[in-house]
Scaffold this motif. Structure first.
Motif, PDB file in Angstrom:
ATOM      1  N   LYS A 131       0.814  -1.217   0.000  1.00 63.03           N
ATOM      2  CA  LYS A 131       0.000   0.000   0.000  1.00 63.03           C
ATOM      3  C   LYS A 131       0.847   1.266   0.000  1.00 63.03           C
ATOM      4  O   LYS A 131       0.590   2.191  -0.766  1.00 63.03           O
ATOM      5  CB  LYS A 131      -0.937   0.011   1.223  1.00 63.03           C
ATOM      6  CG  LYS A 131      -1.894  -1.155   1.268  1.00 63.03           C
ATOM      7  CD  LYS A 131      -2.725  -1.148   2.540  1.00 63.03           C
ATOM      8  CE  LYS A 131      -1.918  -1.353   3.801  1.00 63.03           C
ATOM      9  NZ  LYS A 131      -1.253  -2.668   3.889  1.00 63.03           N
ATOM     10  N   SER A 132       1.872   1.303   0.856  1.00 63.52           N
ATOM     11  CA  SER A 132       2.693   2.523   0.947  1.00 63.52           C
ATOM     12  C   SER A 132       3.487   2.740  -0.333  1.00 63.52           C
ATOM     13  O   SER A 132       3.572   3.863  -0.838  1.00 63.52           O
ATOM     14  CB  SER A 132       3.646   2.436   2.139  1.00 63.52           C
ATOM     15  OG  SER A 132       2.922   2.348   3.334  1.00 63.52           O
ATOM     16  N   THR A 133       4.062   1.675  -0.861  1.00 62.12           N
ATOM     17  CA  THR A 133       4.837   1.784  -2.094  1.00 62.12           C
ATOM     18  C   THR A 133       3.927   2.258  -3.229  1.00 62.12           C
ATOM     19  O   THR A 133       4.289   3.125  -4.026  1.00 62.12           O
ATOM     20  CB  THR A 133       5.458   0.412  -2.451  1.00 62.12           C
ATOM     21  OG1 THR A 133       6.043  -0.154  -1.277  1.00 62.12           O
ATOM     22  CG2 THR A 133       6.522   0.559  -3.518  1.00 62.12           C
ATOM     23  N   GLY A 161       8.420   2.383   8.355  1.00 63.04           N
ATOM     24  CA  GLY A 161       8.471   1.895   6.982  1.00 63.04           C
ATOM     25  C   GLY A 161       7.901   2.920   6.010  1.00 63.04           C
ATOM     26  O   GLY A 161       8.463   3.149   4.948  1.00 63.04           O
ATOM     27  N   ASP A 162       6.808   3.560   6.406  1.00 63.60           N
ATOM     28  CA  ASP A 162       6.179   4.550   5.539  1.00 63.60           C
ATOM     29  C   ASP A 162       7.105   5.726   5.282  1.00 63.60           C
ATOM     30  O   ASP A 162       7.204   6.238   4.188  1.00 63.60           O
ATOM     31  CB  ASP A 162       4.866   5.049   6.159  1.00 63.60           C
ATOM     32  CG  ASP A 162       3.784   3.987   6.063  1.00 63.60           C
ATOM     33  OD1 ASP A 162       3.921   3.126   5.177  1.00 63.60           O
ATOM     34  OD2 ASP A 162       2.845   4.017   6.856  1.00 63.60           O
ATOM     35  N   ARG A 163       7.796   6.149   6.351  1.00 64.70           N
ATOM     36  CA  ARG A 163       8.741   7.273   6.192  1.00 64.70           C
ATOM     37  C   ARG A 163       9.764   6.928   5.124  1.00 64.70           C
ATOM     38  O   ARG A 163      10.119   7.745   4.308  1.00 64.70           O
ATOM     39  CB  ARG A 163       9.495   7.515   7.507  1.00 64.70           C
ATOM     40  CG  ARG A 163       8.636   8.072   8.570  1.00 64.70           C
ATOM     41  CD  ARG A 163       9.094   9.458   9.029  1.00 64.70           C
ATOM     42  NE  ARG A 163       8.049  10.007   9.862  1.00 64.70           N
ATOM     43  CZ  ARG A 163       7.903   9.704  11.142  1.00 64.70           C
ATOM     44  NH1 ARG A 163       8.758   8.930  11.739  1.00 64.70           N
ATOM     45  NH2 ARG A 163       6.894  10.204  11.831  1.00 64.70           N
ATOM     46  N   LEU A 176      -5.810   8.111   1.956  1.00 61.76           N
ATOM     47  CA  LEU A 176      -5.826   7.543   3.303  1.00 61.76           C
ATOM     48  C   LEU A 176      -5.343   6.105   3.224  1.00 61.76           C
ATOM     49  O   LEU A 176      -6.042   5.241   2.693  1.00 61.76           O
ATOM     50  CB  LEU A 176      -7.254   7.553   3.872  1.00 61.76           C
ATOM     51  CG  LEU A 176      -8.020   8.878   3.811  1.00 61.76           C
ATOM     52  CD1 LEU A 176      -9.495   8.655   4.124  1.00 61.76           C
ATOM     53  CD2 LEU A 176      -7.407   9.863   4.788  1.00 61.76           C
ATOM     54  N   GLU A 177      -4.151   5.841   3.726  1.00 64.72           N
ATOM     55  CA  GLU A 177      -3.651   4.468   3.724  1.00 64.72           C
ATOM     56  C   GLU A 177      -3.917   3.821   5.070  1.00 64.72           C
ATOM     57  O   GLU A 177      -3.557   4.357   6.107  1.00 64.72           O
ATOM     58  CB  GLU A 177      -2.137   4.417   3.457  1.00 64.72           C
ATOM     59  CG  GLU A 177      -1.651   2.962   3.443  1.00 64.72           C
ATOM     60  CD  GLU A 177      -0.156   2.779   3.678  1.00 64.72           C
ATOM     61  OE1 GLU A 177       0.627   3.644   3.307  1.00 64.72           O
ATOM     62  OE2 GLU A 177       0.196   1.722   4.245  1.00 64.72           O
ATOM     63  N   THR A 178      -4.569   2.682   5.053  1.00 64.56           N
ATOM     64  CA  THR A 178      -4.811   1.957   6.301  1.00 64.56           C
ATOM     65  C   THR A 178      -4.623   0.475   6.097  1.00 64.56           C
ATOM     66  O   THR A 178      -5.053  -0.084   5.088  1.00 64.56           O
ATOM     67  CB  THR A 178      -6.250   2.168   6.793  1.00 64.56           C
ATOM     68  OG1 THR A 178      -6.535   3.540   6.773  1.00 64.56           O
ATOM     69  CG2 THR A 178      -6.402   1.667   8.208  1.00 64.56           C
TER      70      THR A 178
HETATM   71 MG   LIG Z   1       2.260   0.874   4.691  1.00 70.60          MG
END
Ligand SMILES: [Mg+2]
Ligand SMILES: Nc1nc2c(ncn2[C@@H]2O[C@H](COP(=O)(O)OP(=O)(O)OP(=O)(O)O)[C@@H](O)[C@H]2O)c(=O)[nH]1
Length: 332
Positions: free
Chosen positions: A65-67, A107-109, A156-158
């Motif tokens: 999701k973050s990538t 990880g998101d950072r 919005l990532e969840t």
């Molecule tokens: Mg993520």
């Protein structure tokens, strides 16, 4: 001129609108803490909210999701053939305080670090642990802050785990569900629930084997859950394949999101969704405030007497709460 007083929401909102990121961060922290100041933030933000469009990106832990969000943001900022670049994009990575998300924030950072130098992108993690109204209320409040600060698109990532997925879907205009090849075998996936909330499916990690089977699996389930008839208002969720690590498919995803937005706007479904969302938000807020009131009215000698009466079977719990409510004709 520095960031205004740390506790004056009105000044913070004005500064955030001028592009002061520290002020924006402070406002979201106030929302996150859900203290007395959160209300002042809501009051300050209310009259200046814009018309932001929110996209929820949910899926199992580690689905990418973050990538993917990072690749989507890059595409939005760069513009596509038939779409102008988006001036301001915000990403809110929501930590629903589940044990699944340990380490996700760090990880998101790292994964979203590509945008660190882009003044048009604001990325922020938010924990909802301390928020009495839970994930849904905290998300709605934070989205309004970002909206007021001029971010016209909010992602919005969840991490999706059951109810959390549903809560995110409630908070977003468009909901993207991210799955991976081989997902069909994952027994823990709540497939029926996902079918209900997904406006778009992404098969990320499409560089791995099993993409065709996963697509077939999704198509089959969409077929089964399609509403009867072929009404024009019906939307059939698109399935997009991506390789987020190399931004493959990000352009298609961006196009699919815009198509869905256009569909919602032209069919009137967007207004309907937003009405439902605010109804839901008001219910949650009301329930939260009633709960606080209930806690307040279960202290003190009068309450102790009622409690003892229930304990000694002189009074039943319904009658006791009638007295606390000052009413005798409440329906369950
Ligand atoms: Mg993520
Ligand atoms: N092979 C491959 N790996 C990917 C792809 N997208 C993401 N990954 C990897 O999958 C891992 C998880 O990616 P994230 O973007 O952190 O996933 P996430 O869903 O945000 O994870 P959480 O927020 O912790 O739930 C990382 O090691 C990524 O490099 C892809 O398209 N192909």
């Amino acid at each position: 001129m520095g960031t205004p007083a740390r506790s004056d929401p009105q000044a913070l909102v004005a500064a955030a609108r001028e592009g002061d990121r520290a002020a924006l961060a402070r406002l979201i922290s106030l929302v996150e803490s859900a203290g007395a100041q959160a209300r002042a933030v809501a009051e300050a933000v209310g009259p200046v909210a814009g018309d932001a469009y929110t996209v929820g990106i949910t899926g199992a832990p580690g689905a990418g999701k973050s990538t993917l969000t990072s690749a989507l943001v890059a595409t939005m900022r760069a513009g596509a053939l038939d779409a102008a670049p988006i001036e301001r994009v915000a990403v809110l990575a929501i930590d629903p305080s589940s044990p699944f998300t340990g380490g996700a924030i760090l990880g998101d950072r790292v994964r979203m670090g590509d945008h660190a130098l882009d003044a048009g992108v604001y990325i922020r993690s938010m924990a909802t642990r301390g928020h009495l109204g839970g994930l849904a209320l905290a998300t709605a409040e934070a989205a309004r802050v970002l909206d007021a600060a001029g971010y016209s698109w909010i992602l919005l990532e969840t991490v999706g785990v059951g109810q959390v997925e549903v809560d995110v879907a409630g908070a977003a205009d468009t909901t993207v569900v991210v799955v991976n090849p081989g997902w069909g075998d994952a027994v823990q996936a709540n497939k029926a629930g996902l079918m209900e909330i997904a406006d778009l499916f992404v098969i990320n990690k499409a560089d791995r084997p099993g993409v065709a089977e996963t697509r077939r699996d999704l198509e089959q389930m969409l077929e089964l859950s399609a509403p009867p008839g072929d009404s024009e208002a019906a939307w059939r969720p698109a399935i997009v394949e991506t390789v987020a690590t190399s931004a493959g498919g990000a352009g298609e995803l961006w196009a699919a999101v815009r198509r869905h937005r256009h569909h919602l706007e032209s069919s009137g479904a967007l207004a309907q969704r937003r009405r439902r969302r605010v109804t839901d938000e008001l219910r949650r807020l009301l329930a939260t405030r009633l709960w606080l009131r209930a806690r307040g009215s279960t202290e003190g000698p009068a309450f102790d007497a009622l409690r003892d009466a229930v304990l000694d079977r002189r009074l039943d719990p319904w009658a006791a709460t009638d007295e606390l409510l000052g009413t005798a004709d409440d329906e369950p």
